[in-house]
Structures are given as structure tokens and as C-alpha cells.
Scaffold this motif. Structure first.
Motif, PDB file in Angstrom:
ATOM      1  N   GLY A  42       0.823  -1.211   0.000  1.00  0.00           N
ATOM      2  CA  GLY A  42       0.000   0.000   0.000  1.00  0.00           C
ATOM      3  C   GLY A  42       0.849   1.250   0.000  1.00  0.00           C
ATOM      4  O   GLY A  42       0.550   2.224  -0.701  1.00  0.00           O
ATOM      5  N   GLN A  84      -5.176  -1.734  -5.275  1.00  0.00           N
ATOM      6  CA  GLN A  84      -5.951  -2.309  -4.169  1.00  0.00           C
ATOM      7  C   GLN A  84      -6.607  -3.624  -4.586  1.00  0.00           C
ATOM      8  O   GLN A  84      -6.587  -4.600  -3.838  1.00  0.00           O
ATOM      9  CB  GLN A  84      -7.003  -1.314  -3.699  1.00  0.00           C
ATOM     10  N   THR A 135      -3.812  -6.310  -5.028  1.00  0.00           N
ATOM     11  CA  THR A 135      -3.167  -6.738  -3.783  1.00  0.00           C
ATOM     12  C   THR A 135      -4.121  -7.490  -2.864  1.00  0.00           C
ATOM     13  O   THR A 135      -3.753  -8.522  -2.285  1.00  0.00           O
ATOM     14  CB  THR A 135      -2.601  -5.512  -3.046  1.00  0.00           C
ATOM     15  N   THR A 136      -5.343  -6.998  -2.727  1.00  0.00           N
ATOM     16  CA  THR A 136      -6.266  -7.596  -1.759  1.00  0.00           C
ATOM     17  C   THR A 136      -7.040  -8.785  -2.320  1.00  0.00           C
ATOM     18  O   THR A 136      -7.341  -9.726  -1.582  1.00  0.00           O
ATOM     19  CB  THR A 136      -7.254  -6.536  -1.246  1.00  0.00           C
ATOM     20  N   ILE A 137      -7.383  -8.747  -3.589  1.00  0.00           N
ATOM     21  CA  ILE A 137      -8.194  -9.822  -4.166  1.00  0.00           C
ATOM     22  C   ILE A 137      -7.321 -10.902  -4.797  1.00  0.00           C
ATOM     23  O   ILE A 137      -7.500 -12.097  -4.519  1.00  0.00           O
ATOM     24  CB  ILE A 137      -9.186  -9.251  -5.195  1.00  0.00           C
ATOM     25  N   GLN A 166      -4.000 -10.179   0.364  1.00  0.00           N
ATOM     26  CA  GLN A 166      -3.588  -9.388   1.520  1.00  0.00           C
ATOM     27  C   GLN A 166      -4.818  -8.778   2.192  1.00  0.00           C
ATOM     28  O   GLN A 166      -5.735  -8.322   1.498  1.00  0.00           O
ATOM     29  CB  GLN A 166      -2.623  -8.284   1.097  1.00  0.00           C
ATOM     30  N   PRO A 167      -4.887  -8.741   3.517  1.00  0.00           N
ATOM     31  CA  PRO A 167      -6.040  -8.133   4.183  1.00  0.00           C
ATOM     32  C   PRO A 167      -6.237  -6.685   3.752  1.00  0.00           C
ATOM     33  O   PRO A 167      -5.273  -5.911   3.663  1.00  0.00           O
ATOM     34  CB  PRO A 167      -5.690  -8.236   5.664  1.00  0.00           C
ATOM     35  N   SER A 168      -7.475  -6.331   3.475  1.00  0.00           N
ATOM     36  CA  SER A 168      -7.759  -4.977   3.003  1.00  0.00           C
ATOM     37  C   SER A 168      -7.429  -3.926   4.054  1.00  0.00           C
ATOM     38  O   SER A 168      -7.031  -2.811   3.723  1.00  0.00           O
ATOM     39  CB  SER A 168      -9.226  -4.865   2.595  1.00  0.00           C
ATOM     40  N   THR A 228      -4.931  -3.988   6.194  1.00  0.00           N
ATOM     41  CA  THR A 228      -3.483  -3.746   6.147  1.00  0.00           C
ATOM     42  C   THR A 228      -3.115  -2.850   4.976  1.00  0.00           C
ATOM     43  O   THR A 228      -2.341  -1.899   5.115  1.00  0.00           O
ATOM     44  CB  THR A 228      -2.732  -5.086   6.037  1.00  0.00           C
ATOM     45  N   TYR A 229      -3.681  -3.167   3.818  1.00  0.00           N
ATOM     46  CA  TYR A 229      -3.386  -2.348   2.638  1.00  0.00           C
ATOM     47  C   TYR A 229      -3.868  -0.923   2.840  1.00  0.00           C
ATOM     48  O   TYR A 229      -3.130   0.034   2.561  1.00  0.00           O
ATOM     49  CB  TYR A 229      -4.046  -2.956   1.398  1.00  0.00           C
ATOM     50  N   ASP A 230      -5.106  -0.735   3.300  1.00  0.00           N
ATOM     51  CA  ASP A 230      -5.661   0.609   3.488  1.00  0.00           C
ATOM     52  C   ASP A 230      -4.862   1.407   4.513  1.00  0.00           C
ATOM     53  O   ASP A 230      -4.696   2.624   4.371  1.00  0.00           O
ATOM     54  CB  ASP A 230      -7.119   0.519   3.927  1.00  0.00           C
TER      55      ASP A 230
END
Length: 289
Positions: free
Chosen positions: A110, A193, A196-198, A202-204, A206-208
Motif C-alpha cells: 500500500g 488495491q 493486492t487484496t483480491i 492481503q487483508p484490506s 493492512t493495505y488501506d
């Protein structure tokens, strides 16, 4: 007999070669001077164009934004730039996740997306897409008008050709670049996003967290200003090559090629100098584990 004539008669080959290479700096200086005069005249004629050629400018705004013919079917320049930026930002996420994963810090994807997309990727991709669509079209259109003597006909009728043909296109490009780049920025935020998340799981949250922590409002503002400068440079470059095209249809094709080459290089140079000026001394982020 002059010295030049003596040298030309005794050493014709050497004299021709020396004159050729000695004239190259002069030709380069003449080219820079013509481009500078053209830029100064086009920018100085914006007020005249806005006063007398408003309808033409509005027509160009619609044409640049939504396109004509086949381009209008796919959504125009806005759709092309948006999807091009989406592809470029996806590549940033893919490479960033893989590279950071080698050292076990893929949670910083992120941060990587917020930094690279805003400061480098989005302006470069937008500038290249703008040059390939709007810029190349302007060069071909003005070049066709030049070889068919339509520009000379405008001058005969008392119409300022640079104001009518060039200044209106520059202003239309500056108007369109704001919503166009806004769409590009949205895609550059959405694409990493999703990847990385889908795709990578990766947990959304954490990315956000890292994305919003390192996404700075002033970086976005400078990115918009950089895109506006790139758009103005691209429009001026392509209009210049189209306005002075010569040599028939082949000359128009060569003008499009030269303008694209100049635009591709100038977009990278503008991005480089902007990055050095804004972040060369202080990168404006502190990354800690």
C-alpha cells in the motif's frame, strides 16, 4: 578569390564535411528558436482565441474528451487514459508485491502504490497516452491542413492561424486534462488495491492502513500540476510539428513520428526534474518497521 572559395576548390570533400558538421549547432539553435517563438506566440494568443474562437475551443474540448469516430465508441480519451493508467498501476502493484515479498515486507505494498503511482507512474502514463491519442491526432490534422494549403487560406482570409488552430487546442487540452487526470488517479488508486487484496489475498485493512498513511494531499496536488505541465508541453509539441509539416502525406507521417519521439522524451524529462525538485532533498516520508 575568397578563402572559402579556395578551400572549396582545393579540398571539396573536406570542405563539405566541415561545413556540414559546423552547421549542425546552428541548425539546432535555429530549431530551438523556432520552437520558442512558436510557443511564445501560441501562449500569447490564448486571450485572442478565447475572445474570438470560443466555439472552436468548445468543439475541441468535446473532441479531445470524448473523441470522434471509433474513439468515441470506446469512450474517448478519458476511457483510454483511465484504462491505460489502470494497467500501469496494476503492474506497479504486481512488481511491488513481488519485490517486497523477497525481503518479507509485502505488507508495505500500500505504501509502494501510494508513493509510486502518485509521484511517477500516473503522470508518465497519462502523458504518454495523451501524446499517443490527442497529440498524434493534432499533428496529423494540422499537417494535413498545411499540405493542402488550408492554413495559408486561413491567413489569406485574415484569420490568425496560430490563434485559431494552436492556441485553441492548447486551452482545450488544459481544460480536459483536469477531469481526465482525475479519472486516471482514481484508476491508479483502485487498481493496486484490487490486485493486492483480491488476487494476492492481503487483508484490506493492512493495505488501506499503509496506503492512507503515506498518501499525502500535497503529493496529489503536485501530481495534478505536473500533469497540467505535461499536457501543455505535449499539445505545444504536436501542434508545432503539425503546423510546420511539409513533404506531402509522407511528411505528415514523419512529423507525427518526430512529435511522438519528442513527447515521449519530454514527458520523462519533466517527471524526472519534478521528482528531483520536489523530493530530491527530502522524500517527505518516514518508513519504519
Amino acid at each position: 578569390m575568397s578563402t572559402g572559395a579556395v578551400l572549396r576548390s582545393r579540398f571539396p570533400t573536406a570542405y563539405a564535411r566541415t561545413a556540414r558538421y559546423a552547421g549542425m549547432p546552428g541548425q539546432a539553435l535555429d530549431y530551438v528558436g523556432n520552437l520558442a517563438w512558436f510557443t511564445f506566440t501560441a501562449i500569447g494568443s490564448m486571450g485572442h482565441a478565447l475572445r474570438y474562437y470560443r466555439k472552436e475551443m468548445l468543439r475541441l474540448v468535446a473532441q479531445i474528451g470524448m473523441g470522434t469516430g471509433a474513439m468515441a465508441v470506446v469512450g474517448g480519451t478519458v476511457a483510454i487514459v483511465a484504462f491505460t493508467t489502470l494497467s500501469g498501476s496494476s503492474l506497479v502493484a504486481i512488481q511491488g508485491f513481488a519485490s517486497l515479498g523477497y525481503i518479507g515486507v509485502e505488507v508495505f505494498t500500500g505504501f509502494f502504490a501510494a508513493l509510486i503511482n502518485v509521484r511517477i507512474a500516473a503522470p508518465v502514463v497519462t502523458g504518454i497516452a495523451l501524446a499517443a491519442t490527442v497529440g498524434a491526432g493534432a499533428t496529423a490534422e494540422l499537417g494535413a491542413m498545411r499540405i493542402s494549403e488550408e492554413i495559408d487560406a486561413l491567413e489569406v482570409m485574415g484569420i490568425k492561424s496560430i490563434s485559431y488552430l494552436v492556441s485553441t487546442r492548447i486551452m482545450a487540452g488544459l481544460v480536459v486534462i483536469v477531469p481526465l487526470y482525475a479519472a486516471a488517479m482514481i484508476m491508479s488508486f483502485l487498481s493496486p488495491q484490487v490486485v493486492t487484496t483480491i488476487l494476492y489475498g492481503q487483508p484490506s485493512g493492512t493495505y488501506d492502513h499503509y496506503f492512507r498513511t503515506f498518501l499525502r494531499a500535497d503529493d496529489v496536488m503536485w501530481s495534478f500540476l505536473e500533469a497540467i505541465i505535461i499536457a501543455a508541453l505535449v499539445m505545444i509539441t504536436h501542434c508545432y510539428y503539425g503546423y510546420y509539416a511539409s513533404g506531402g502525406p509522407v511528411g505528415v507521417g514523419e512529423a507525427v513520428g518526430r512529435s511522438m519521439r519528442f513527447s515521449l522524451v519530454s514527458v520523462q524529462v519533466v517527471t524526472l526534474f519534478a521528482a528531483l525538485a520536489l523530493y530530491g532533498v527530502d522524500p517527505n516520508f518516514n518508513l519504519t518497521v
